[in-house]
Design a protein around this motif. Structure first.
Motif, PDB file in Angstrom:
ATOM      1  N   ALA A  29      -1.146  -7.351   3.978  1.00 22.90           N
ATOM      2  CA  ALA A  29      -0.240  -6.251   3.653  1.00 22.90           C
ATOM      3  C   ALA A  29       1.126  -6.767   3.197  1.00 22.90           C
ATOM      4  N   ILE A  30       1.568  -7.873   3.774  1.00 20.34           N
ATOM      5  CA  ILE A  30       2.846  -8.475   3.372  1.00 20.34           C
ATOM      6  C   ILE A  30       2.739  -9.104   1.994  1.00 20.34           C
ATOM      7  N   TYR A  31       1.597  -9.742   1.729  1.00 20.16           N
ATOM      8  CA  TYR A  31       1.458 -10.514   0.494  1.00 20.16           C
ATOM      9  C   TYR A  31       1.031  -9.679  -0.706  1.00 20.16           C
ATOM     10  N   ALA A  32       0.419  -8.531  -0.492  1.00 20.71           N
ATOM     11  CA  ALA A  32      -0.064  -7.735  -1.623  1.00 20.71           C
ATOM     12  C   ALA A  32       1.050  -7.444  -2.637  1.00 20.71           C
ATOM     13  N   PRO A  33       2.215  -6.923  -2.209  1.00 16.20           N
ATOM     14  CA  PRO A  33       3.284  -6.708  -3.202  1.00 16.20           C
ATOM     15  C   PRO A  33       3.867  -8.011  -3.749  1.00 16.20           C
ATOM     16  N   LEU A  34       3.936  -9.058  -2.916  1.00 10.35           N
ATOM     17  CA  LEU A  34       4.486 -10.327  -3.390  1.00 10.35           C
ATOM     18  C   LEU A  34       3.637 -10.909  -4.513  1.00 10.35           C
ATOM     19  N   LEU A  35       2.318 -10.880  -4.354  1.00 11.72           N
ATOM     20  CA  LEU A  35       1.431 -11.397  -5.389  1.00 11.72           C
ATOM     21  C   LEU A  35       1.483 -10.525  -6.637  1.00 11.72           C
ATOM     22  N   ALA A  36       1.655  -9.211  -6.450  1.00  6.11           N
ATOM     23  CA  ALA A  36       1.735  -8.310  -7.602  1.00  6.11           C
ATOM     24  C   ALA A  36       3.025  -8.528  -8.388  1.00  6.11           C
ATOM     25  N   TRP A  37       4.113  -8.792  -7.672  1.00  4.89           N
ATOM     26  CA  TRP A  37       5.403  -8.951  -8.344  1.00  4.89           C
ATOM     27  C   TRP A  37       5.613 -10.343  -8.919  1.00  4.89           C
ATOM     28  N   GLY A  62       3.183 -13.056  -8.897  1.00  3.79           N
ATOM     29  CA  GLY A  62       2.020 -13.853  -9.262  1.00  3.79           C
ATOM     30  C   GLY A  62       1.675 -14.852  -8.172  1.00  3.79           C
ATOM     31  N   SER A  63       0.681 -15.701  -8.440  1.00  2.00           N
ATOM     32  CA  SER A  63       0.230 -16.678  -7.447  1.00  2.00           C
ATOM     33  C   SER A  63       0.723 -18.070  -7.806  1.00  2.00           C
ATOM     34  N   SER A  64       1.310 -18.724  -6.833  1.00  2.00           N
ATOM     35  CA  SER A  64       1.761 -20.107  -6.966  1.00  2.00           C
ATOM     36  C   SER A  64       1.948 -20.666  -5.569  1.00  2.00           C
ATOM     37  N   HIS A  65       2.159 -21.974  -5.487  1.00  4.02           N
ATOM     38  CA  HIS A  65       2.340 -22.563  -4.163  1.00  4.02           C
ATOM     39  C   HIS A  65       3.615 -22.045  -3.498  1.00  4.02           C
ATOM     40  N   VAL A  66       4.623 -21.697  -4.285  1.00  3.28           N
ATOM     41  CA  VAL A  66       5.874 -21.166  -3.716  1.00  3.28           C
ATOM     42  C   VAL A  66       5.637 -19.779  -3.126  1.00  3.28           C
ATOM     43  N   VAL A  67       4.949 -18.918  -3.874  1.00  2.00           N
ATOM     44  CA  VAL A  67       4.671 -17.569  -3.386  1.00  2.00           C
ATOM     45  C   VAL A  67       3.764 -17.621  -2.163  1.00  2.00           C
ATOM     46  N   LEU A  68       2.827 -18.566  -2.153  1.00  2.00           N
ATOM     47  CA  LEU A  68       1.897 -18.679  -1.032  1.00  2.00           C
ATOM     48  C   LEU A  68       2.600 -19.140   0.236  1.00  2.00           C
ATOM     49  N   ARG A  69       3.500 -20.112   0.112  1.00  2.00           N
ATOM     50  CA  ARG A  69       3.997 -20.799   1.304  1.00  2.00           C
ATOM     51  C   ARG A  69       5.415 -20.426   1.723  1.00  2.00           C
ATOM     52  N   LEU A  70       6.271 -20.077   0.790  1.00  2.00           N
ATOM     53  CA  LEU A  70       7.662 -19.822   1.159  1.00  2.00           C
ATOM     54  C   LEU A  70       7.805 -18.655   2.137  1.00  2.00           C
ATOM     55  N   PRO A  71       7.094 -17.533   1.969  1.00  2.00           N
ATOM     56  CA  PRO A  71       7.259 -16.445   2.942  1.00  2.00           C
ATOM     57  C   PRO A  71       6.920 -16.853   4.374  1.00  2.00           C
ATOM     58  N   MET A  72       5.861 -17.643   4.548  1.00  2.00           N
ATOM     59  CA  MET A  72       5.495 -18.059   5.904  1.00  2.00           C
ATOM     60  C   MET A  72       6.486 -19.092   6.449  1.00  2.00           C
ATOM     61  N   LEU A  73       7.032 -19.930   5.572  1.00  2.00           N
ATOM     62  CA  LEU A  73       8.067 -20.868   6.009  1.00  2.00           C
ATOM     63  C   LEU A  73       9.295 -20.101   6.485  1.00  2.00           C
ATOM     64  N   VAL A  74       9.674 -19.072   5.757  1.00  2.00           N
ATOM     65  CA  VAL A  74      10.826 -18.256   6.160  1.00  2.00           C
ATOM     66  C   VAL A  74      10.532 -17.546   7.484  1.00  2.00           C
ATOM     67  N   ALA A  75       9.305 -17.047   7.643  1.00  2.00           N
ATOM     68  CA  ALA A  75       8.938 -16.384   8.903  1.00  2.00           C
ATOM     69  C   ALA A  75       9.080 -17.344  10.078  1.00  2.00           C
ATOM     70  N   ALA A  76       8.593 -18.575   9.914  1.00  2.00           N
ATOM     71  CA  ALA A  76       8.703 -19.560  10.994  1.00  2.00           C
ATOM     72  C   ALA A  76      10.159 -19.947  11.230  1.00  2.00           C
ATOM     73  N   ALA A  77      10.958 -20.037  10.153  1.00  2.00           N
ATOM     74  CA  ALA A  77      12.380 -20.355  10.309  1.00  2.00           C
ATOM     75  C   ALA A  77      13.093 -19.271  11.109  1.00  2.00           C
ATOM     76  N   LEU A  78      12.766 -18.020  10.829  1.00  2.00           N
ATOM     77  CA  LEU A  78      13.362 -16.915  11.593  1.00  2.00           C
ATOM     78  C   LEU A  78      12.980 -17.004  13.064  1.00  2.00           C
ATOM     79  N   SER A  79      11.756 -17.462  13.336  1.00  2.00           N
ATOM     80  CA  SER A  79      11.354 -17.609  14.739  1.00  2.00           C
ATOM     81  C   SER A  79      12.206 -18.655  15.442  1.00  2.00           C
ATOM     82  N   VAL A  80      12.565 -19.724  14.738  1.00  2.00           N
ATOM     83  CA  VAL A  80      13.441 -20.742  15.331  1.00  2.00           C
ATOM     84  C   VAL A  80      14.788 -20.124  15.692  1.00  2.00           C
TER      85      VAL A  80
END
Length: 673
Positions: A73-81, A83-101
């Motif tokens: 559900a989080i990625y559906a709009p991101l991929l639509a806006w 496209g698919s790339s390693h940045v789109v795939l990984r940066l959101p989860m990296l930011v999520a983990a950073a926020l947890s820190v």
């Protein structure tokens, strides 16, 4: 000075530090299976475990029985806006983990002060396992970390203020985490039991307050609603399909926890253990970590083990302070959570499970540090306790470094283009003989008992009761029989080779050939019995395509490495090649044992296209024999009669299209259970 800086500035700094460290890894390596599992809910919602049918179409709810579609559900709009790339795939989860820190820092600050909280944040932000499993979302775990951090921070704020909103936020985060991935139940159960034991009074006060109780229930139900609904219409399927007691020894899980603390748990997964020479063509910034690694003499572990040991040994320093109850609450929650992993089958044996316990050890260390400062102000009490802690800690480190968790050295370890291969040797107390194993990546690809009474017995996936065992036993009395084996491993199948028979092994990895001949006797013993054994190195399909018809009585396809599928061996074009090489009543045996994909329907569809009969044998693990799943394709009516089809307990995909070199779809055969 440190205390004067606004806590949100420190939290933001830790988030930036973690993100900066993680950004370096975004392009490396290729996408991992767990990391992209969520895309099936976006691009092929009909293939997920459960999708709710509405007037707007199917809404995916559960990817698999224990993982929901929150990430999709989080990625559906991101991929639509974007496209698919390693940045789109990984940066959101990296930011999520950073926020947890950042959230963990804010929670620790309210529990133990800014200085101790900074220790927690820095230990997390620089922890190799926490960072890399988040960047590549191996597990996946990043959303689990963020939601658990949110629940913990809200819980700390509730304990300070007893406000309804913080109770609701804590429960909502816990519910969302359960929907995202049900394994968070280990931590939720640990914290629940620990709260009843250590914070019983506060729990009872909240339970008697209708507003607080209602906020907790509503928050949790709203967050976990898709998960709860799925388990209502499919009664408790998450737990009945994924939860059973583990009867295996606990040592593997203890080692996994230890390697998560040490930071060395991803060696062999993401990091080369023995690189063949210095990497070439590196940019300047890429050379810096290699230079630093050389200066530090190739460190393989961090100080996290010492942090944990110090945190538990510091309990005497914390006992007389205001941190005692919180320390006990966190410690008991961590112990219960890990014990649940320990007793659950297929849980706690990998870093993406044990890392879910983070940041509890780091927060315990922060509380210990704060408690130590308070205790040591009273030197008459603090000094003896400090000496006792240091003495016990030194002894514990010595024991850990010497005997307790020592891993036996490898007999041999090699790495090439096809991955890392280990040869291990150990003693079997039951059979009273040495045994040797061949491990490719993390999967055992062959084992042999070296005792004279057992060394010619087929073990692991090749026992007489398995599909390949039944097929080879059917030709054991045929002196001129011809057998083809795609995938050598340790050569275990050669146990069945008899005098006058011709056996041809096809193996793509030359190191496998060398190791099988050097460390195992299966091939040599077969030649001693009078069988003609030859090994042909290269891609099996290409080799078979060039060869004249071999007239195989049995052809085994056993080239799958763990759960990696060489799909070009399962297409219509490949089976046409196999059929050309078979004797009139020959048997094509396909080893389809797999943890994630249901391959049997693919093979059955190929048999239908050939116009051949098909049967199937599935076995359970016992002793030295592993669980197996074999599909046999043949025109041999007698063999089909003697080997009735064994139906799987769980439903499997139907209507699988015929795989060809131009079309195959792994999403259609993802396991539902």
């Amino acid at each position: 000075m440190i205390e004067r800086v606004h806590p949100w500035i420190w939290a933001a700094a830790l988030c930036v530090l973690f993100t900066a460290l993680g950004v370096v890894f975004l392009p490396f390596p290729g996408a991992q299976y767990d990391e992209v599992l969520f895309v099936s809910a976006i691009y092929a919602p009909e293939t997920v475990e459960y999708a709710m049918k509405t007037g707007f179409g199917a809404i995916p709810v559960m990817l698999i029985t224990y993982a929901g579609t929150l990430k999709a559900a989080i990625y559906a709009p991101l991929l639509a806006w974007f496209g698919s790339s390693h940045v789109v795939l990984r940066l959101p989860m990296l930011v999520a983990a950073a926020l947890s820190v950042g959230l963990y820092f804010l929670a620790a600050r309210r529990l133990a002060g800014t200085k101790a909280a900074l220790l927690t944040g820095l230990l997390l932000a620089t922890d190799a396992i926490y960072l890399l499993t988040s960047v590549f979302d191996w597990g996946p775990v990043a959303l689990q970390h963020l939601l658990f951090a949110g629940a913990l921070y809200a819980g700390v704020r509730y304990r300070e203020q007893a406000r309804v909103r913080w109770m609701a936020v804590m429960a909502l985060c816990a519910g969302l985490a359960l929907w995202d991935k049900a394994i968070i139940v280990w931590l939720l159960a640990g914290f629940g039991v620990s709260a009843l034991v250590v914070l019983r009074g506060e729990v009872m006060v909240a339970a008697r307050n209708r507003r607080l109780a209602l906020a907790a229930v509503l928050g949790f139900v709203i967050g976990a609603a898709p998960f709860l609904y799925y388990n209502k219409i499919h009664p408790l399927r998450t737990f009945t399909s994924s939860t059973e007691m583990d009867r295996q020894p606990a040592l593997q899980k203890i080692v996994a926890l230890d390697r998560t603390f040490s930071g060395g748990g991803l060696f062999g997964y993401l990091v080369r253990e023995d690189p063949e020479g210095f990497p070439q063509g590196l940019q300047t910034w890429e050379k810096a970590p290699l230079w630093l690694n050389g200066k530090l003499q190739g460190p393989r572990q961090s100080i996290q083990q010492l942090v944990l040991l110090g945190a538990f040994l510091s309990l005497p320093l914390v006992w007389g302070t205001g941190y005692r109850r919180v320390w006990l609450f966190l410690a008991l929650a961590a112990v219960i959570g890990w014990l649940l992993m320990l007793v659950t089958a297929n849980a706690g044996g990998a870093m993406h499970h044990t890392i879910l316990l983070w940041p509890i050890p780091q927060m315990l260390a922060a509380l210990a540090l704060a408690g130590a400062f308070l205790s040591l102000r009273r030197l008459w009490l603090g000094a003896p306790l400090a000496l006792a802690v240091l003495g016990a800690g030194g002894w514990g480190v010595y024991e850990l470094a010497s005997d307790k968790l020592r891993v036996e050295p490898r007999v041999e370890r090699v790495r090439n283009f096809y991955g890392t291969i280990y040869i291990d040797k150990d003693w079997d107390t039951g059979l009273e003989n040495d045994y040797v194993t061949l491990v490719h990546g993390g999967i055992i690809h062959g084992m042999q008992n070296l005792g004279a009474d057992y060394r010619q017995e087929p073990v692991t996936y090749y026992g007489h009761h398995t599909g390949i065992g039944r097929a080879l036993d059917s030709i054991k009395a045929r002196p001129g029989a011809r057998v083809g084996i795609v995938g050598l491993g340790s050569g275990t199948a050669a146990c069945y080779a008899q005098q006058g028979q011709a056996w041809r092994f096809y193996e793509i990895n030359p190191e496998i050939v060398r190791l099988a001949e050097k460390h195992f006797t299966y091939l040599a013993d077969a030649r001693t019995r009078g069988a003609e054994v030859s090994i042909h190195t290269g891609d099996a399909r290409l080799t078979l395509e060039r060869e004249e018809a071999q007239k195989f009585d049995v052809l085994l396809l056993d080239a799958f490495s763990g759960d990696a599928i060489p799909m070009h061996l399962l297409t219509r074009e490949a089976f046409d090649i196999y059929a050309r090489h078979m004797a009139p009543e020959g048997i094509i045996v396909v080893h389809v044992t797999n943890s994630y994909l249901t391959l049997a329907p693919v093979v059955e569809r190929q048999a239908e296209a050939l116009g051949w009969g098909v049967t199937r044998i599935m076995t359970q693990s016992e002793g030295d024999h592993d669980s197996t799943d074999y599909v046999m394709v043949t025109k041999n009516a007698q063999f089909l009669k003697d080997t009735p089809v064994e139906e799987p307990e769980d439903p499997e995909p139907e209507g699988i299209p015929l795989w060809t070199d131009r079309y195959h779809n792994l999403f259609q055969i993802l396991m539902k259970e």
